[in-house]
Write a protein that holds these residues in place. Structure first.
Motif, PDB file in Angstrom:
ATOM      1  N   ASP A   1       0.861  -1.177   0.000  1.00 55.55           N
ATOM      2  CA  ASP A   1       0.000   0.000   0.000  1.00 55.55           C
ATOM      3  C   ASP A   1       0.899   1.228   0.000  1.00 55.55           C
ATOM      4  O   ASP A   1       1.696   1.416   0.930  1.00 55.55           O
ATOM      5  CB  ASP A   1      -0.906   0.023   1.242  1.00 55.55           C
ATOM      6  CG  ASP A   1      -1.885  -1.129   1.258  1.00 55.55           C
ATOM      7  OD1 ASP A   1      -2.728  -1.184   0.363  1.00 55.55           O
ATOM      8  OD2 ASP A   1      -1.794  -1.962   2.185  1.00 55.55           O
ATOM      9  N   THR A   2       0.791   2.056  -1.036  1.00 57.03           N
ATOM     10  CA  THR A   2       1.653   3.227  -1.166  1.00 57.03           C
ATOM     11  C   THR A   2       0.871   4.503  -0.874  1.00 57.03           C
ATOM     12  O   THR A   2      -0.241   4.686  -1.382  1.00 57.03           O
ATOM     13  CB  THR A   2       2.269   3.298  -2.570  1.00 57.03           C
ATOM     14  OG1 THR A   2       3.086   2.141  -2.784  1.00 57.03           O
ATOM     15  CG2 THR A   2       3.131   4.544  -2.727  1.00 57.03           C
ATOM     16  N   PHE A   3       1.464   5.374  -0.054  1.00 56.84           N
ATOM     17  CA  PHE A   3       0.856   6.641   0.329  1.00 56.84           C
ATOM     18  C   PHE A   3       1.808   7.772  -0.054  1.00 56.84           C
ATOM     19  O   PHE A   3       3.018   7.671   0.163  1.00 56.84           O
ATOM     20  CB  PHE A   3       0.608   6.705   1.837  1.00 56.84           C
ATOM     21  CG  PHE A   3      -0.221   5.568   2.375  1.00 56.84           C
ATOM     22  CD1 PHE A   3      -1.597   5.687   2.488  1.00 56.84           C
ATOM     23  CD2 PHE A   3       0.376   4.374   2.776  1.00 56.84           C
ATOM     24  CE1 PHE A   3      -2.363   4.651   2.987  1.00 56.84           C
ATOM     25  CE2 PHE A   3      -0.376   3.331   3.279  1.00 56.84           C
ATOM     26  CZ  PHE A   3      -1.765   3.470   3.385  1.00 56.84           C
ATOM     27  N   THR A   4       1.253   8.846  -0.630  1.00 58.98           N
ATOM     28  CA  THR A   4       2.029  10.049  -0.919  1.00 58.98           C
ATOM     29  C   THR A   4       1.341  11.237  -0.258  1.00 58.98           C
ATOM     30  O   THR A   4       0.131  11.441  -0.417  1.00 58.98           O
ATOM     31  CB  THR A   4       2.142  10.284  -2.432  1.00 58.98           C
ATOM     32  OG1 THR A   4       2.790   9.173  -3.044  1.00 58.98           O
ATOM     33  CG2 THR A   4       2.954  11.549  -2.717  1.00 58.98           C
ATOM     34  N   ASN A   5       2.106  12.009   0.487  1.00 58.10           N
ATOM     35  CA  ASN A   5       1.568  13.196   1.140  1.00 58.10           C
ATOM     36  C   ASN A   5       1.565  14.360   0.142  1.00 58.10           C
ATOM     37  O   ASN A   5       2.615  14.908  -0.193  1.00 58.10           O
ATOM     38  CB  ASN A   5       2.409  13.542   2.368  1.00 58.10           C
ATOM     39  CG  ASN A   5       1.865  14.739   3.125  1.00 58.10           C
ATOM     40  OD1 ASN A   5       0.845  15.316   2.758  1.00 58.10           O
ATOM     41  ND2 ASN A   5       2.548  15.116   4.200  1.00 58.10           N
ATOM     42  N   LEU A   6       0.375  14.749  -0.314  1.00 58.48           N
ATOM     43  CA  LEU A   6       0.233  15.830  -1.284  1.00 58.48           C
ATOM     44  C   LEU A   6      -0.041  17.164  -0.618  1.00 58.48           C
ATOM     45  O   LEU A   6      -0.280  18.165  -1.306  1.00 58.48           O
ATOM     46  CB  LEU A   6      -0.906  15.493  -2.261  1.00 58.48           C
ATOM     47  CG  LEU A   6      -0.761  14.175  -3.037  1.00 58.48           C
ATOM     48  CD1 LEU A   6      -1.976  13.953  -3.931  1.00 58.48           C
ATOM     49  CD2 LEU A   6       0.520  14.157  -3.857  1.00 58.48           C
TER      50      LEU A   6
ATOM     51  N   GLY B   1      -3.274 -15.913   8.583  1.00 57.82           N
ATOM     52  CA  GLY B   1      -2.453 -14.996   9.361  1.00 57.82           C
ATOM     53  C   GLY B   1      -2.102 -13.770   8.555  1.00 57.82           C
ATOM     54  O   GLY B   1      -2.213 -13.753   7.323  1.00 57.82           O
ATOM     55  N   MET B   2      -1.678 -12.727   9.249  1.00 60.81           N
ATOM     56  CA  MET B   2      -1.158 -11.516   8.614  1.00 60.81           C
ATOM     57  C   MET B   2       0.131 -11.130   9.313  1.00 60.81           C
ATOM     58  O   MET B   2       0.292 -11.354  10.516  1.00 60.81           O
ATOM     59  CB  MET B   2      -2.183 -10.383   8.686  1.00 60.81           C
ATOM     60  CG  MET B   2      -3.438 -10.631   7.862  1.00 60.81           C
ATOM     61  SD  MET B   2      -4.575  -9.212   7.816  1.00 60.81           S
ATOM     62  CE  MET B   2      -5.264  -9.260   9.469  1.00 60.81           C
ATOM     63  N   LEU B   3       1.033 -10.521   8.543  1.00 60.01           N
ATOM     64  CA  LEU B   3       2.380 -10.291   9.041  1.00 60.01           C
ATOM     65  C   LEU B   3       2.932  -9.001   8.442  1.00 60.01           C
ATOM     66  O   LEU B   3       2.940  -8.838   7.217  1.00 60.01           O
ATOM     67  CB  LEU B   3       3.269 -11.476   8.645  1.00 60.01           C
ATOM     68  CG  LEU B   3       4.752 -11.439   8.947  1.00 60.01           C
ATOM     69  CD1 LEU B   3       4.991 -11.466  10.450  1.00 60.01           C
ATOM     70  CD2 LEU B   3       5.435 -12.635   8.286  1.00 60.01           C
ATOM     71  N   ALA B   4       3.364  -8.064   9.286  1.00 60.18           N
ATOM     72  CA  ALA B   4       4.008  -6.827   8.814  1.00 60.18           C
ATOM     73  C   ALA B   4       5.406  -7.139   8.309  1.00 60.18           C
ATOM     74  O   ALA B   4       6.140  -7.929   8.909  1.00 60.18           O
ATOM     75  CB  ALA B   4       4.068  -5.799   9.938  1.00 60.18           C
TER      76      ALA B   4
ATOM     77  N   THR C   1       5.625   3.205   1.311  1.00 64.00           N
ATOM     78  CA  THR C   1       4.961   1.960   0.941  1.00 64.00           C
ATOM     79  C   THR C   1       4.971   0.999   2.110  1.00 64.00           C
ATOM     80  O   THR C   1       6.046   0.614   2.599  1.00 64.00           O
ATOM     81  CB  THR C   1       5.633   1.300  -0.273  1.00 64.00           C
ATOM     82  OG1 THR C   1       5.556   2.191  -1.393  1.00 64.00           O
ATOM     83  CG2 THR C   1       4.933  -0.013  -0.631  1.00 64.00           C
ATOM     84  N   ALA C   2       3.793   0.622   2.561  1.00 65.12           N
ATOM     85  CA  ALA C   2       3.649  -0.400   3.598  1.00 65.12           C
ATOM     86  C   ALA C   2       3.623  -1.772   2.930  1.00 65.12           C
ATOM     87  O   ALA C   2       2.951  -1.955   1.907  1.00 65.12           O
ATOM     88  CB  ALA C   2       2.360  -0.173   4.381  1.00 65.12           C
ATOM     89  N   LYS C   3       4.381  -2.700   3.506  1.00 64.36           N
ATOM     90  CA  LYS C   3       4.436  -4.060   2.959  1.00 64.36           C
ATOM     91  C   LYS C   3       3.993  -5.045   4.033  1.00 64.36           C
ATOM     92  O   LYS C   3       4.504  -5.011   5.154  1.00 64.36           O
ATOM     93  CB  LYS C   3       5.851  -4.394   2.492  1.00 64.36           C
ATOM     94  CG  LYS C   3       6.366  -3.478   1.393  1.00 64.36           C
ATOM     95  CD  LYS C   3       7.800  -3.809   1.026  1.00 64.36           C
ATOM     96  CE  LYS C   3       8.331  -2.835  -0.021  1.00 64.36           C
ATOM     97  NZ  LYS C   3       9.752  -3.123  -0.375  1.00 64.36           N
ATOM     98  N   TRP C   4       3.060  -5.886   3.698  1.00 66.75           N
ATOM     99  CA  TRP C   4       2.575  -6.886   4.649  1.00 66.75           C
ATOM    100  C   TRP C   4       2.136  -8.116   3.900  1.00 66.75           C
ATOM    101  O   TRP C   4       1.941  -8.098   2.679  1.00 66.75           O
ATOM    102  CB  TRP C   4       1.450  -6.303   5.509  1.00 66.75           C
ATOM    103  CG  TRP C   4       0.297  -5.721   4.741  1.00 66.75           C
ATOM    104  CD1 TRP C   4       0.268  -4.562   4.035  1.00 66.75           C
ATOM    105  CD2 TRP C   4      -0.999  -6.300   4.608  1.00 66.75           C
ATOM    106  NE1 TRP C   4      -0.957  -4.366   3.465  1.00 66.75           N
ATOM    107  CE2 TRP C   4      -1.763  -5.403   3.813  1.00 66.75           C
ATOM    108  CE3 TRP C   4      -1.603  -7.449   5.109  1.00 66.75           C
ATOM    109  CZ2 TRP C   4      -3.089  -5.649   3.476  1.00 66.75           C
ATOM    110  CZ3 TRP C   4      -2.925  -7.700   4.785  1.00 66.75           C
ATOM    111  CH2 TRP C   4      -3.657  -6.809   3.976  1.00 66.75           C
ATOM    112  N   ALA C   5       2.022  -9.214   4.595  1.00 68.41           N
ATOM    113  CA  ALA C   5       1.713 -10.492   3.955  1.00 68.41           C
ATOM    114  C   ALA C   5       0.456 -11.102   4.549  1.00 68.41           C
ATOM    115  O   ALA C   5       0.171 -10.962   5.733  1.00 68.41           O
ATOM    116  CB  ALA C   5       2.878 -11.467   4.123  1.00 68.41           C
ATOM    117  N   ILE C   6      -0.287 -11.780   3.690  1.00 66.16           N
ATOM    118  CA  ILE C   6      -1.390 -12.641   4.111  1.00 66.16           C
ATOM    119  C   ILE C   6      -0.877 -14.073   4.015  1.00 66.16           C
ATOM    120  O   ILE C   6      -0.350 -14.478   2.977  1.00 66.16           O
ATOM    121  CB  ILE C   6      -2.629 -12.450   3.219  1.00 66.16           C
ATOM    122  CG1 ILE C   6      -3.125 -11.005   3.292  1.00 66.16           C
ATOM    123  CG2 ILE C   6      -3.732 -13.418   3.613  1.00 66.16           C
ATOM    124  CD1 ILE C   6      -4.209 -10.671   2.294  1.00 66.16           C
TER     125      ILE C   6
END
Length: 503
Positions: free
Chosen positions: A3-8, A62-65, A99-104
């Motif tokens: 998930d990518t975030f940009t502060n505009l 499960g989910m994992l950061a 960019t947040a990276k996480w796994a299912i």
């Protein structure tokens, strides 16, 4: 998942992320950072094991950061038959992109261990643990021991890395205190050099390595709060953080690659390895000390966010993030010289890439669960262990929680070898409650047919409830469909090591 975030905007932008999964009526169990929540509800934060797992009657999920910032901000929750992986403290400066990276992690089986082993393979953390660790002081009564007793203390613990703590004689202390950080550079090191020489005499083949305690965040040298004012770790009220209680003189500082404090405390590593001649270092509280965040620094990612207004209350900096490049440099330096063992799993990818060995303390046995996605190793329990039998019981308890054992209590003076003789090296293949399978060996406190899925031969060692090796119980080798198994049948309180013979 990414998930990518940009502060505009032109202001610092607070962002709250929550990734949830509704389990529904089939919800049968939940584990936050691998710790079971019997009520099905709970909340935990553990950057060393930033995970959540739930089981149903048919499968598990499960989910994992995965990225550094999401790890240090990690929050896992379970409530109302759902699980949540969250980051509730992210803040981006103007124009920044993140960019947040996480796994299912779905599992076909319903046990926690199916998630643990699948996640371990994904994270590539099944590397060899070859250090059999033990603490040993160089002051009284050890200084009065005969050479034979000195050597037997180490041999009976089957240790190959003996670490001196900073709890030494008066001449090795700083104003009666433990000589942390820059204070260590100012004391007399005769205590450490003498122990080093004695260890070399006892083990001239160097099969037992000498290590010395190191800490990078605590410093108690008087005047350093002014000398390293920019490195002080501050609480939300602007106070310099200390260890509290009887240890207010132990203050917390932040070492970085570009500050004076980082340069000064790094000199201790040279003193230990080059001047004293030790083979390695035990690094305590590796990722942070006392508090995970400093309000005197900003890492460009962390903030306290008001849960009602969703505005930034205060900016802060993660000690793990801000010090990661400095710590990676020191880790690489130590590993190039010899042995490194740390307290705590890594909170960042840069440190995970170094594949260092780490353990947790076990004042609470559930702390072992925090190591299940790194090196599954727990230190002995300093609270309850008083005898060899106590230590063996703790070894068995740690197997229940998926962990190997490292000796802690120096007051336990063994008179024989025990399970640790056949515990290392260990390259994890599969972790399970009470059964740890490695390439080299299987450690178990349970009965069953155990093997590696091939026709391996092995030697079996069985230990009774006192931790004594016994030949009264045989472990036959069975072959079924071309695969060999150790038929382990042991009473309650026993344990066994199934040691694989070289192919």
């Amino acid at each position: 998942m990414r998930d990518t975030f940009t502060n505009l905007t032109d202001d610092t932008l607070p962002i709250i992320q929550e990734h949830s999964c509704a389990i529904g009526e089939d919800f049968t169990g939940v584990w936050l950072s691998c710790v079971e929540m019997p009520s099905g509800k709970g909340r935990r934060s553990d950057p060393g094991n930033p995970s959540v797992f739930a089981s149903t009657q048919q499968a598990g999920i499960g989910m994992l950061a995965l990225n550094d910032e999401m790890k240090v901000h990690h929050e896992s929750r379970a409530d109302k038959n759902s699980i949540v992986l969250a980051d509730r403290m992210l803040a981006l400066p103007p124009g920044a992109t993140y960019t947040a990276k996480w796994a299912i992690v779905p599992t076909a089986r319903t046990t926690l261990w199916s998630f643990v082993n699948k996640a371990r393979r994904m994270l590539d953390v099944n590397f060899t643990i070859d250090t059999a660790f033990a603490f040993m002081m160089g002051n009284e009564p050890v200084v009065n021991w005969t050479d034979a007793r000195f050597q037997s203390f180490i041999d009976f613990k089957s240790a190959n890395f003996i670490v001196q703590s900073i709890y030494g004689p008066p001449e090795s202390r700083y104003r009666g205190r433990n000589a942390y950080s820059t204070a260590f550079a100012e004391i007399d090191h005769t205590y450490y050099r003498g122990f080093n020489k004695r260890l070399r005499r006892a083990f001239p083949d160097r099969r037992v390595r000498h290590g010395i305690y190191y800490h990078c965040f605590i410093d108690n040298y008087e005047g350093n709060d002014e000398r390293f004012a920019a490195a002080r770790v501050l609480d939300s009220a602007g106070n310099h953080v200390n260890y509290g209680g009887r240890h207010t003189h132990d203050q917390i500082f932040l070492p970085t690659a570009d500050n004076d404090y980082g340069r000064e405390t790094a000199k201790n590593i040279g003193i230990i390895l080059d001047d004293i001649g030790a083979d390695g270092i035990f690094w305590d509280e590796f990722c942070f000390s006392r508090v995970p965040f400093s309000y005197g620094h900003w890492d460009n990612y962390s903030a306290d966010i008001d849960p009602k207004t969703f505005k930034v209350d205060r900016l802060k900096g993660s000690l793990a993030l801000l010090s990661k490049e400095w710590r990676k440099t020191q880790v690489t330096r130590i590993q190039a010289h010899g042995t490194l063992v740390c307290s705590g799993a890594p909170h960042t990818g840069a440190l995970a890439a170094t594949k260092y060995t780490a353990f947790c303390e076990t004042g609470s046995i559930t702390y072992c669960r925090g190591m299940l996605l790194w090196t599954p190793l727990g230190l002995g329990d300093h609270v309850t262990e008083r005898t060899q039998r106590d230590a063996f019981r703790q070894m068995r308890r740690q197997l229940d929680h998926g962990c190997l054992y490292a000796w802690y209590a120096t007051r336990i003076i063994p008179t024989r070898k025990t399970l640790t003789e056949h515990m290392f090296p260990f390259t994890p293949v599969s972790l399970n409650a009470g059964v740890l399978i490695g390439d080299e060996r299987i450690l178990t406190n349970r009965s069953g047919l155990l093997g590696w899925g091939d026709d391996s031969h092995f030697d079996a060692r069985v230990y009774d409830a006192d931790g004594r090796e016994t030949t009264a119980i045989r472990v036959p080798r069975l072959v079924r469909d071309g695969k060999a198994y150790a038929e382990v049948r042991i009473p309650e309180g026993y344990a066994a090591a199934i040691v694989r013979r070289p192919q």
